[in-house]
Design a protein around this motif. Sequence first.
Motif, PDB file in Angstrom:
ATOM      1  N   TRP A 214     -12.632 -72.932  20.650  1.00 43.29           N
ATOM      2  CA  TRP A 214     -12.862 -71.661  21.358  1.00 43.29           C
ATOM      3  C   TRP A 214     -11.540 -71.071  21.815  1.00 43.29           C
ATOM      4  O   TRP A 214     -10.535 -71.778  21.923  1.00 43.29           O
ATOM      5  CB  TRP A 214     -13.797 -71.849  22.555  1.00 43.29           C
ATOM      6  N   GLU A 215     -11.545 -69.791  22.034  1.00 38.29           N
ATOM      7  CA  GLU A 215     -10.379 -69.132  22.633  1.00 38.29           C
ATOM      8  C   GLU A 215     -10.872 -68.433  23.889  1.00 38.29           C
ATOM      9  O   GLU A 215     -11.679 -67.527  23.820  1.00 38.29           O
ATOM     10  CB  GLU A 215      -9.788 -68.113  21.659  1.00 38.29           C
ATOM     11  N   GLN A 216     -10.407 -68.887  25.023  1.00 34.50           N
ATOM     12  CA  GLN A 216     -10.921 -68.409  26.309  1.00 34.50           C
ATOM     13  C   GLN A 216     -10.022 -67.313  26.877  1.00 34.50           C
ATOM     14  O   GLN A 216      -8.870 -67.554  27.193  1.00 34.50           O
ATOM     15  CB  GLN A 216     -10.990 -69.580  27.297  1.00 34.50           C
ATOM     16  N   LYS A 341     -14.805 -64.693  24.013  1.00 37.93           N
ATOM     17  CA  LYS A 341     -14.504 -66.088  23.731  1.00 37.93           C
ATOM     18  C   LYS A 341     -14.801 -66.291  22.251  1.00 37.93           C
ATOM     19  O   LYS A 341     -15.953 -66.397  21.854  1.00 37.93           O
ATOM     20  CB  LYS A 341     -15.351 -66.996  24.604  1.00 37.93           C
ATOM     21  N   HIS A 342     -13.746 -66.242  21.455  1.00 33.51           N
ATOM     22  CA  HIS A 342     -13.948 -66.447  20.019  1.00 33.51           C
ATOM     23  C   HIS A 342     -14.376 -67.886  19.779  1.00 33.51           C
ATOM     24  O   HIS A 342     -13.807 -68.806  20.352  1.00 33.51           O
ATOM     25  CB  HIS A 342     -12.646 -66.181  19.254  1.00 33.51           C
ATOM     26  N   ASN A 343     -15.359 -68.046  18.905  1.00 32.01           N
ATOM     27  CA  ASN A 343     -15.810 -69.391  18.533  1.00 32.01           C
ATOM     28  C   ASN A 343     -15.367 -69.675  17.110  1.00 32.01           C
ATOM     29  O   ASN A 343     -15.963 -69.183  16.157  1.00 32.01           O
ATOM     30  CB  ASN A 343     -17.342 -69.472  18.607  1.00 32.01           C
ATOM     31  N   ASN A 344     -14.296 -70.438  16.952  1.00 35.43           N
ATOM     32  CA  ASN A 344     -13.842 -70.830  15.614  1.00 35.43           C
ATOM     33  C   ASN A 344     -14.677 -72.020  15.189  1.00 35.43           C
ATOM     34  O   ASN A 344     -14.672 -73.066  15.853  1.00 35.43           O
ATOM     35  CB  ASN A 344     -12.365 -71.208  15.647  1.00 35.43           C
ATOM     36  N   TRP A 345     -15.380 -71.844  14.081  1.00 30.98           N
ATOM     37  CA  TRP A 345     -16.391 -72.846  13.705  1.00 30.98           C
ATOM     38  C   TRP A 345     -16.201 -73.293  12.262  1.00 30.98           C
ATOM     39  O   TRP A 345     -15.879 -72.487  11.386  1.00 30.98           O
ATOM     40  CB  TRP A 345     -17.771 -72.228  13.889  1.00 30.98           C
ATOM     41  N   ASN A 459      -8.888 -59.262   9.795  1.00 29.33           N
ATOM     42  CA  ASN A 459      -9.559 -58.084  10.294  1.00 29.33           C
ATOM     43  C   ASN A 459      -9.959 -58.369  11.730  1.00 29.33           C
ATOM     44  O   ASN A 459     -10.724 -59.276  12.000  1.00 29.33           O
ATOM     45  CB  ASN A 459     -10.791 -57.803   9.429  1.00 29.33           C
ATOM     46  N   ARG A 460      -9.398 -57.595  12.640  1.00 24.56           N
ATOM     47  CA  ARG A 460      -9.606 -57.861  14.058  1.00 24.56           C
ATOM     48  C   ARG A 460     -10.921 -57.271  14.569  1.00 24.56           C
ATOM     49  O   ARG A 460     -11.319 -57.514  15.698  1.00 24.56           O
ATOM     50  CB  ARG A 460      -8.433 -57.302  14.879  1.00 24.56           C
ATOM     51  N   THR A 461     -11.553 -56.435  13.760  1.00 21.23           N
ATOM     52  CA  THR A 461     -12.738 -55.748  14.273  1.00 21.23           C
ATOM     53  C   THR A 461     -14.036 -56.430  13.855  1.00 21.23           C
ATOM     54  O   THR A 461     -15.108 -56.001  14.223  1.00 21.23           O
ATOM     55  CB  THR A 461     -12.790 -54.281  13.783  1.00 21.23           C
ATOM     56  N   PHE A 471     -14.784 -70.040  10.093  1.00 20.50           N
ATOM     57  CA  PHE A 471     -15.283 -68.727  10.484  1.00 20.50           C
ATOM     58  C   PHE A 471     -15.021 -68.538  11.964  1.00 20.50           C
ATOM     59  O   PHE A 471     -15.127 -69.482  12.747  1.00 20.50           O
ATOM     60  CB  PHE A 471     -16.784 -68.597  10.207  1.00 20.50           C
ATOM     61  N   GLU A 472     -14.710 -67.318  12.299  1.00 15.42           N
ATOM     62  CA  GLU A 472     -14.445 -67.025  13.692  1.00 15.42           C
ATOM     63  C   GLU A 472     -15.546 -66.092  14.186  1.00 15.42           C
ATOM     64  O   GLU A 472     -15.584 -64.924  13.819  1.00 15.42           O
ATOM     65  CB  GLU A 472     -13.064 -66.358  13.781  1.00 15.42           C
ATOM     66  N   PHE A 473     -16.449 -66.639  14.988  1.00 20.46           N
ATOM     67  CA  PHE A 473     -17.537 -65.847  15.568  1.00 20.46           C
ATOM     68  C   PHE A 473     -16.974 -65.250  16.852  1.00 20.46           C
ATOM     69  O   PHE A 473     -16.804 -65.938  17.845  1.00 20.46           O
ATOM     70  CB  PHE A 473     -18.724 -66.778  15.851  1.00 20.46           C
TER      71      PHE A 473
END
Length: 729
Positions: A214-216, A341-345, A459-461, A471-473
Amino acid sequence: MSNLRFKAVATASARKAVEVPAPSAKVSDFFGSKVFNRTQMRKYLSKETFKLVLDAIDKGVPLDRDIANHVAAGMRMWAMELGATHYTHWFQPLTEGTAEKHDTFADLDGTGGVIEEFTGKLLAQQEPDASSFPSGGIRNTFEARGYTAWDPSSPAFIVDDTLCIPTIFISYTGEALDNKLPLLKAIQAADKAATAVCKYFNRDVKKVHSYLGWEQEYFLVDEALYAARPDLVLTERTLMGHESSKNQQLDDQYFGSIPSRVSAYMRDLEFECFKLGIPVKTRHNEVAPNQFEVAPIFEPANLAVDHNLLLMSTMKRVAERHFFRVLLHEKPFKGINGSGKHNNWSLGTDTGVNLLGPGKNAAENLQFITFMVNVIVAVYKNNALLKASIASADNAHRLGANEAPPAIISIFLGTTISKVLDDIEKSDASSPIKVVEKTGTRLSLSHIPEILVDNTDRNRTSPFAFTGNRFEFRAGGSSANCASAMTALNTAVAFQLVQFKKDVDALIAKGDKKEDAIFTVLRKLIKESKAIRFDGNGYSDEWKAEAKKRKLDCETCPPLIFDSYLTKQSIKLFVDTDVLTEKELHARNEVKWEIYTKKIQIEARVLGDLALNHIIPVATQYQGVLLDNVFKIKSVFDAAKSKTLASQDLALIEEISERVNIIKSMVDKMVEARKVANKIEGEREKALAYATKIFPFFDEIRYHIDKLELIVDNEMWTLPKYRELLFIR
Ligand code: ADP
Ligand code: MG
């Protein structure tokens, strides 16, 4: 009161001394020092017990009572040596965050004395008097008890003087009352389904892990300023406040140098995280002023979720020592970025292969593409559900604003993967893409490794982006428990993989070769799921129109977004994978609606109170000063001259009256609307009323308050302003 705004600066320099690592200490010297990890277990448990615990952790083998007694004794000894006096079951009720109730190790020994004790029974299971946790009606108050049960796959740890044991929380009839149990079940479902598919490629695979990094994101504000903002204290967001003249428009904040007061906080936070075994890795300034990010090295999803929850509470604890308050709310300030909070999965095998990373040879790449396509299909078919998994009253401020993904789930793949999928789709019996079994490589699949490493293809959007090996949710909210998103995603992928295997096996049964069967099914899936793929600008209006045409879910109202949990398809998904029952799904939605209602209700009350007892009195007080001035002008100058001299004051006097009147009448209307909504019986309908009848008042009331802030004498304005809140000195 306004003095409070200036006191803040003074408190900053009076920081308390905090525990710091020795100057020469390396992270490896103290990493995990507060965790009952494998190293400690080996020291404090017998060889036999240690082995059985590892089986419980790695293979889910249940521990019997006797062994639990040994583990508990070792754990207590370890904890007491580190100064712990209490223990608690640490669990994740359906409110965000965690819950705990501390008990001391000390117990009467029956002969008039006291001994320290911790039994296997206490370790394994407890009954917190938890009748007031939300359950969506699963537990009526007369059978209010639920119990917590030890999750050995997440290690116990010490915070302050308390040994914390990660647990699940369930009702007496076995329904999940928390976020952890469904997550564990979803991870298990994904493991089972993915392992079965992996067997097409490698028979040695016995387990597939689901990973999360995660990125908090978060904001820091000065404690004294925070204390002077009742809206921040009670709702974690500012319900009013005019934009600061300078905020993020110069782009001077992102990755900028970190203010020294903040870097002291970060260092302290990292030290605490390391001791708790949270592998934090990255820290930086975010886009908005006072906004920052912390991210760890990814871990198995269950542990990563626990670590994120532990991080959030640690952030708050450490902030106090630095006279800060940490804001985890998704949108604390209007007009600048909110926090996500990006969820890198990803999924990875016990043989060390990342199933979402391109492989070293053609066979591994076919496996990679297989998982890639199945994830795409799972996200496509369940895009509405995935959005529901991250929807909340707070996150609604962020989604769809020009800073966060839109409230439409789509997938960004980048040019390389898109091309590979297009090639496979176009291939047919006459121009097949084949994978040679033992040696050699062929066609586009074998090119993936070289091209993929390109990090510019980003792609940031996009709310769900492929970033090379995961994958980054990205749609998740900063205050959320990642378990919700991870449960939905792993469940959807598990369900899809089961379907995929059935389809492939059916073709093989008909006589197709394995690779041909896989390609045939992949081709069909790639065609079917095209609508979810979008590499363009997710912020644009064209995309909203296009997404509607593609029949992607475009709902933006949280109470309606939650409905996606209860569609026939979602119920089948959760039931077939054994993650949640229909009863649990209904109960959990009741809780979601109820929490939504309460959040808006609290915000409405705070906004109304502040408008009536902070804003209007101050505005009229200032109006009085202006009126006084007009009278004085008139008493000194003749009528004609007075008219000119007082014209400014008179205009302001009128403006203040107009705005005050509007604010007052809107607050009255909002209160009336609340009374009507409160009488509504069903949780869903009530939440909907709060979303459509009460929430719309917020911006209208705020608009006039913010205009008043611009004209009222700064000395009189009681609330700290954005320009003060947002720039840490
Ligand atoms: P960015 O800001 O570029 O998206 P960060 O470095 O801030 O990247 O965060 C990336 C996160 O993704 C980290 O937590 C990292 O450990 C995690 N990550 C990297 N590889 C994987 C993977 N294969 N599976 C899951 N998470 C991963
Ligand atoms: Mg990221």
